[in-house]
Scaffold this motif. Structure first.
Motif, short mmCIF file in Angstrom:
data_model
loop_
_atom_site.label_atom_id
_atom_site.label_comp_id
_atom_site.label_asym_id
_atom_site.label_seq_id
_atom_site.Cartn_x
_atom_site.Cartn_y
_atom_site.Cartn_z
N TYR A 162 0.86 -1.18 0.00
CA TYR A 162 0.00 0.00 0.00
C TYR A 162 0.90 1.23 0.00
N SER A 163 0.98 1.89 -1.13
CA SER A 163 1.87 3.03 -1.26
C SER A 163 1.17 4.33 -0.89
N GLU A 164 1.94 5.38 -0.69
CA GLU A 164 1.38 6.69 -0.39
C GLU A 164 0.64 7.27 -1.59
N LEU A 165 1.07 6.90 -2.78
CA LEU A 165 0.41 7.39 -3.99
C LEU A 165 -0.98 6.81 -4.14
N TYR A 166 -1.16 5.54 -3.72
CA TYR A 166 -2.47 4.88 -3.81
C TYR A 166 -2.85 4.35 -2.43
N PRO A 167 -3.26 5.20 -1.52
CA PRO A 167 -3.57 4.75 -0.15
C PRO A 167 -4.76 3.80 -0.12
N GLY A 168 -4.59 2.71 0.63
CA GLY A 168 -5.65 1.73 0.77
C GLY A 168 -5.86 0.84 -0.43
N ARG A 169 -4.94 0.89 -1.40
CA ARG A 169 -5.10 0.11 -2.64
C ARG A 169 -3.84 -0.72 -2.85
N LEU A 170 -4.02 -2.02 -2.83
CA LEU A 170 -2.89 -2.94 -2.94
C LEU A 170 -2.39 -3.02 -4.37
N SER A 171 -1.09 -2.93 -4.55
CA SER A 171 -0.49 -3.05 -5.88
C SER A 171 0.92 -3.59 -5.75
N LEU A 172 1.39 -4.24 -6.80
CA LEU A 172 2.78 -4.66 -6.82
C LEU A 172 3.69 -3.43 -6.76
N PRO A 173 4.86 -3.53 -6.14
CA PRO A 173 5.75 -2.38 -6.06
C PRO A 173 6.01 -1.74 -7.42
N ASN A 174 5.92 -0.41 -7.47
CA ASN A 174 6.14 0.39 -8.68
C ASN A 174 5.12 0.08 -9.78
N SER A 175 3.95 -0.42 -9.40
CA SER A 175 2.90 -0.70 -10.35
C SER A 175 1.68 0.14 -10.02
N ASN A 176 0.65 0.01 -10.83
CA ASN A 176 -0.59 0.75 -10.66
C ASN A 176 -1.68 -0.24 -10.26
N PRO A 177 -2.48 0.07 -9.24
CA PRO A 177 -3.53 -0.89 -8.84
C PRO A 177 -4.53 -1.20 -9.94
N ILE A 178 -4.76 -0.24 -10.84
CA ILE A 178 -5.68 -0.51 -11.95
C ILE A 178 -5.13 -1.62 -12.84
N PHE A 179 -3.82 -1.58 -13.12
CA PHE A 179 -3.21 -2.63 -13.93
C PHE A 179 -3.38 -4.00 -13.27
N ASN A 180 -3.14 -4.05 -11.95
CA ASN A 180 -3.26 -5.32 -11.23
C ASN A 180 -4.69 -5.81 -11.22
N ALA A 181 -5.65 -4.91 -11.07
CA ALA A 181 -7.06 -5.30 -11.07
C ALA A 181 -7.47 -5.86 -12.43
N ARG A 182 -7.01 -5.22 -13.50
CA ARG A 182 -7.36 -5.70 -14.84
C ARG A 182 -6.93 -7.15 -15.03
N LEU A 183 -5.73 -7.46 -14.60
CA LEU A 183 -5.19 -8.81 -14.82
C LEU A 183 -5.93 -9.84 -13.97
N SER A 184 -6.22 -9.51 -12.72
CA SER A 184 -6.93 -10.47 -11.87
C SER A 184 -8.35 -10.71 -12.37
N LEU A 185 -9.01 -9.67 -12.88
CA LEU A 185 -10.36 -9.84 -13.41
C LEU A 185 -10.35 -10.61 -14.73
N ILE A 186 -9.31 -10.45 -15.51
CA ILE A 186 -9.13 -11.28 -16.71
C ILE A 186 -9.01 -12.74 -16.30
N THR A 187 -8.28 -13.00 -15.22
CA THR A 187 -8.12 -14.37 -14.72
C THR A 187 -9.47 -14.98 -14.34
N ILE A 188 -10.32 -14.21 -13.67
CA ILE A 188 -11.64 -14.71 -13.28
C ILE A 188 -12.45 -15.07 -14.52
N THR A 189 -12.42 -14.20 -15.53
CA THR A 189 -13.16 -14.47 -16.76
C THR A 189 -12.65 -15.73 -17.45
N VAL A 190 -11.35 -15.92 -17.47
CA VAL A 190 -10.77 -17.14 -18.05
C VAL A 190 -11.31 -18.37 -17.33
#
Length: 427
Positions: A162-190
């Motif tokens: 949880y970075s200061e740039l995106y408080p309360g939003r889990l993301s891989l280090p130096n990544s964007n939580p939106i990018f991570n969400a897109r990939l996990s939701l793609i996984t669910i659809t698969v």
């Protein structure tokens, strides 16, 4: 260059040579899902790579799948070379060419070329690799893709922060939580629509990917996921109704299972009511149920302002567009967060028309594979709600996959191969 980095590069080169020798000697049939999975979930591989080697890891997207693609291209038969005749590939190439041409009239200082470079590295080149490999070996496993998605979801949950740039939003280090969400939701659809995925793997992967997606607190990808899968479910039920198959679906079992799931969910919610109440009150997802929060959301208001400016730029340059990169950083403050407005304002009606034709053609190619069609709609929906032309690459990678898996194209290859065999026999 440090000795540590040199030794690692030598190790990768030796491993590549052994892989090449093994594939050539054993006549291995490579699964194209490995290339798609590596391309889709590359943020995970890039994160682990950077822990050992500093610098940009994107070159791995070009280098790692290169070996099986080259073997498939130069092997016996002409299956892989049907790429040169594929209409979908040519349509996307034409759109890329127009985008490159628009750099002639874009404003000085534009970073538009970077968009095409990102799309080429993240989507086009891996997509072409997967196309070539699939046409040669005719292998694509949704199970392999689900395993990639499970690995990503676990990596996100275990190593995210949880970075200061995106408080309360889990993301891989130096990544964007939106990018991570897109990939996990793609996984669910698969896992929901992919064929021949073992049920234990489906359930475990959906659970991990759901936790990963909701931990990011990203709203646009969730909305696109619900819309795309809702449309798919309605289409499947309507098609079964038209065919008279509804009565054979054993709806009673599904109804009983639904009520059991609701009962278990109610018990869990009652047990953790205080925690759930606190999470809901602080969640960014409450805007889906409270219109006043949506209209007062700073993020929502800011994006509407950016999109109105994009519409003004499109109105000033309706046909040719203002040029690639003219309405996005560094010339503008931020992205419009709407793929259609971004393409239309920068490439005009001509560029948007080429893009739309290529996308629709790819979607038509995917009509026989429900999982792929849903993924194409979902990834485009994400790009319309909270995306941009450069870093929203998933729909383009999947578009090349749709062209590769199209049954009509496979039929043409088999017919051409049969004709060549007949001619060779007569000769």
């Amino acid at each position: 260059m440090s000795l540590h980095l040199v030794l690692l590069l030598i190790l990768f080169a030796v491993a590549g040579l052994f892989l090449l020798q093994y594939m050539l000697s054993s006549n291995v049939k490579f699964d194209a899902a490995y290339i798609i999975g590596f391309g889709l979930y590359f943020d995970m591989f890039g994160y682990f790579y950077k822990l050992a080697v500093p610098g940009n890891a994107l070159f791995l997207l070009l280098a790692v799948p290169f070996v099986p693609a080259v073997i498939a291209w130069f092997s016996k038969g002409r299956e892989a070379q049907v790429l040169l005749k594929d209409q979908g590939v040519w349509l996307w190439g034409l759109w890329f060419l127009y985008g490159l041409t628009s750099m002639m009239w874009t404003e000085p200082g534009s970073a538009g070329l970077n968009k095409l470079v990102i799309l080429a590295i993240r989507a086009v080149i891996p997509g072409l690799y997967a196309y070539i490999v699939y046409k040669k070996y005719r292998r694509f496993s949704w199970t392999v893709l689900a395993l990639f998605g499970l690995a990503f979801a676990l990596a996100h949950l275990l190593f995210g922060e949880y970075s200061e740039l995106y408080p309360g939003r889990l993301s891989l280090p130096n990544s964007n939580p939106i990018f991570n969400a897109r990939l996990s939701l793609i996984t669910i659809t698969v896992c929901l629509w992919g064929s021949r995925i073992p049920w234990p793997l489906r359930i475990i992967t959906i659970a991990a990917a759901t936790a990963s997606a909701f931990a990011t607190q990203s709203r646009g990808p969730v909305a696109a996921f619900v819309l795309a899968n809702g449309l798919a479910l309605a289409f499947v039920l309507f098609r079964k109704y038209r065919r008279g198959e509804i009565k054979h679906l054993h709806l009673q079992r599904y109804v009983i299972g639904f009520f059991i799931a609701i009962g278990i969910g109610g018990i869990v919610a009652a047990q953790y009511s205080a925690e759930l109440g606190a999470w809901i009150s602080s969640s960014r997802f409450t805007i889906f149920f409270d219109r006043s929060q949506l209209t007062g959301d700073d993020n929502y208001i800011g994006r509407l302002d950016l999109q109105s400016k994009s519409l003004e730029r499109w109105n000033d340059h309706p046909f040719l567009g203002a040029g690639l990169g003219s309405v996005t950083p560094p010339l503008a403050r931020d992205f419009p967060h709407n793929l259609v407005l971004e393409i239309a304002s920068e490439l005009g009606i001509i560029g948007f028309g080429l893009w739309f034709l290529a996308y629709i053609f790819s979607l038509i190619r995917a009509r026989f594979l429900i999982a792929l069609a849903v993924l194409l709609i979902q990834t485009l929906g994400t790009a319309l709600l909270s995306g941009d032309m450069g870093f929203n690459f998933e729909y383009l990678l999947l578009a090349f996959l749709a062209c590769a898996l199209a049954p009509e194209q496979d039929k043409e290859v088999r017919e051409e191969h049969a004709q060549n065999s007949v001619h060779s026999h007569r000769a």
